[in-house]
Design a protein around this motif. Structure first.
Motif, PDB file in Angstrom:
ATOM      1  N   PRO A 166      -5.188  -0.314   2.276  1.00  0.00           N
ATOM      2  CA  PRO A 166      -4.125  -0.830   1.391  1.00  0.00           C
ATOM      3  C   PRO A 166      -2.919  -1.285   2.201  1.00  0.00           C
ATOM      4  CG  PRO A 166      -4.988   1.261   0.590  1.00  0.00           C
ATOM      5  CD  PRO A 166      -5.575   1.061   1.955  1.00  0.00           C
ATOM      6  N   GLU A 167      -2.308  -2.369   1.769  1.00  0.00           N
ATOM      7  CA  GLU A 167      -1.177  -2.928   2.505  1.00  0.00           C
ATOM      8  C   GLU A 167      -0.035  -1.921   2.623  1.00  0.00           C
ATOM      9  OE1 GLU A 167       0.796  -5.610   4.824  1.00  0.00           O
ATOM     10  OE2 GLU A 167      -1.268  -5.727   4.077  1.00  0.00           O
ATOM     11  N   SER A 168       0.198  -1.147   1.569  1.00  0.00           N
ATOM     12  CA  SER A 168       1.292  -0.175   1.603  1.00  0.00           C
ATOM     13  C   SER A 168       1.047   0.893   2.671  1.00  0.00           C
ATOM     14  CB  SER A 168       1.454   0.488   0.232  1.00  0.00           C
ATOM     15  OG  SER A 168       0.243   1.133  -0.164  1.00  0.00           O
ATOM     16  N   ALA A 169      -0.211   1.296   2.832  1.00  0.00           N
ATOM     17  CA  ALA A 169      -0.540   2.293   3.857  1.00  0.00           C
ATOM     18  C   ALA A 169      -0.376   1.711   5.255  1.00  0.00           C
ATOM     19  CB  ALA A 169      -1.973   2.795   3.655  1.00  0.00           C
ATOM     20  N   GLU A 171       1.653  -0.664   6.209  1.00  0.00           N
ATOM     21  CA  GLU A 171       3.068  -0.817   6.503  1.00  0.00           C
ATOM     22  C   GLU A 171       3.729   0.534   6.772  1.00  0.00           C
ATOM     23  OE1 GLU A 171       4.750  -3.612   7.078  1.00  0.00           O
ATOM     24  OE2 GLU A 171       2.749  -4.506   6.920  1.00  0.00           O
ATOM     25  N   PHE A 172       3.290   1.580   6.103  1.00  0.00           N
ATOM     26  CA  PHE A 172       3.879   2.911   6.276  1.00  0.00           C
ATOM     27  C   PHE A 172       3.765   3.382   7.721  1.00  0.00           C
ATOM     28  CE2 PHE A 172       3.273   7.508   6.564  1.00  0.00           C
ATOM     29  CZ  PHE A 172       4.450   7.969   5.998  1.00  0.00           C
ATOM     30  N   GLN A 175       6.407   1.992  10.349  1.00  0.00           N
ATOM     31  CA  GLN A 175       7.840   2.144  10.121  1.00  0.00           C
ATOM     32  C   GLN A 175       8.370   3.455  10.704  1.00  0.00           C
ATOM     33  OE1 GLN A 175       8.249   1.812   5.898  1.00  0.00           O
ATOM     34  NE2 GLN A 175       7.751  -0.376   5.849  1.00  0.00           N
TER      35      GLN A 175
END
Length: 311
Positions: A166-169, A171-172, A175
């Protein structure tokens, strides 16, 4: 415009700063190879070589490599003679080493600007940060890599940018936590001018949310982990006494570097080296390319190049 800095840990390496792309006698094969990879990619990204404008001097990772006052004075004089601005890199320190560091910080606080800019100190210890904030108002602070917590494990990091995730994972894992609202509040009033980052294997999201502070990205070595236990310092110690107490430091790290391999993770894509207290992963061409590209979109970017494996 990307600011270009060179990081060295000893007076002997100061001359390297003037032309860091040129091979020098006391670098090892790994350092020579990564020097070539980095400057090939730098030239491809920025259209040629550029003279460094800043010196990072000192050890980020080992209190036993804390520079003597005489060396700091020579490094500062070198910067003033060559028109370089000055950043003093500091490690985490135990109580017995803290007094030595406090003496160095006192000298730098009274030294005045270097080449027209205030002196910076890279901080990797919250106690050192508090001491500078309390007593040395003439110094600017850069939050170092050891305080800028990110996922750096080279055994698995290359899986964190999997296109099927998943894109959110994805990106996490790119960061840093230091850019959160709570850390921003915590650092207010501490003369913090920037953050040091590693270029992560999975990619580093140094978004412009750090602006107007400086975002510094280190090449071509990333820190995996660091601590007080020195693999090299305990090299000759009997097994029953290894990693107990402080090592009998004889600066063995200046002669020995270990390459670490992992029998369980045979798919590791980056080589890992242990120098003294700290393990580093060596950047590949794609890692360097990705990092330099990310710098071009920032308001206050800085690239920090280490011609030798850091300490």
């Amino acid at each position: 415009m990307v600011e270009f800095a060179v990081a060295v840990q000893s007076v002997r390496d100061l001359p390297v700063t003037t032309a860091p792309w040129t091979p020098f006698a006391h670098q090892n094969n790994v350092e020579a190879e990564l020097q070539t990879l980095f400057f090939e990619e730098w030239s491809a990204q920025f259209g040629g070589l550029v003279k460094p404008g800043r010196l990072y001097f000192g050890s980020e990772f080992c209190q036993y490599r804390l520079a003597p006052l005489s060396a700091v004075k020579k490094a500062l004089a070198f910067c003033r003679e060559n028109g370089l601005t000055f950043t003093f890199a500091t490690p985490f320190v135990h109580q017995d080493q803290f007094h030595r560091l406090a003496e160095l910080l006192s000298f730098l606080n009274d030294a005045g600007p270097c080449s027209g800019k205030r002196i910076e100190v890279v901080v990797n210890d919250w106690g050192v940060y508090h001491h500078i904030r309390t007593y040395f108002s003439n110094l600017d602070v850069v939050i170092g890599r050891l305080l800028n917590k990110m996922i750096r494990d080279p055994r698995v990091a290359h899986h964190y940018d999997n296109e099927r995730a998943p894109e959110s994972a994805r990106e996490f894992f790119k960061q840093p936590g230091l850019l959160s609202t709570w850390f921003t509040r915590f650092l207010e009033g501490g003369n913090v001018v920037g953050f040091d980052f590693d270029q992560l294997i999975q990619g580093t999201d140094v978004s412009d949310s750090v602006s107007p502070l400086i975002a510094s990205l280190h090449f071509p070595y990333g820190c995996v982990a660091s601590g007080s236990a020195c693999l090299v310092g305990f090299m000759d110690t009997p097994k029953s006494d290894k990693f107990r107490g402080d090592p009998n430091c004889k600066q063995q790290c200046q002669s020995y570097v270990f390459e670490l391999t992992n029998r369980r993770h045979t798919d590791m894509e980056h080589r890992v080296f242990q120098k003294g207290t700290t393990a580093f992963y060596a950047h590949k061409t794609a890692t360097i390319k990705q990092g330099l590209r990310s710098m071009q979109s920032l308001t206050s970017p800085r690239v920090v190049f280490s011609p030798r494996i850091p300490m």
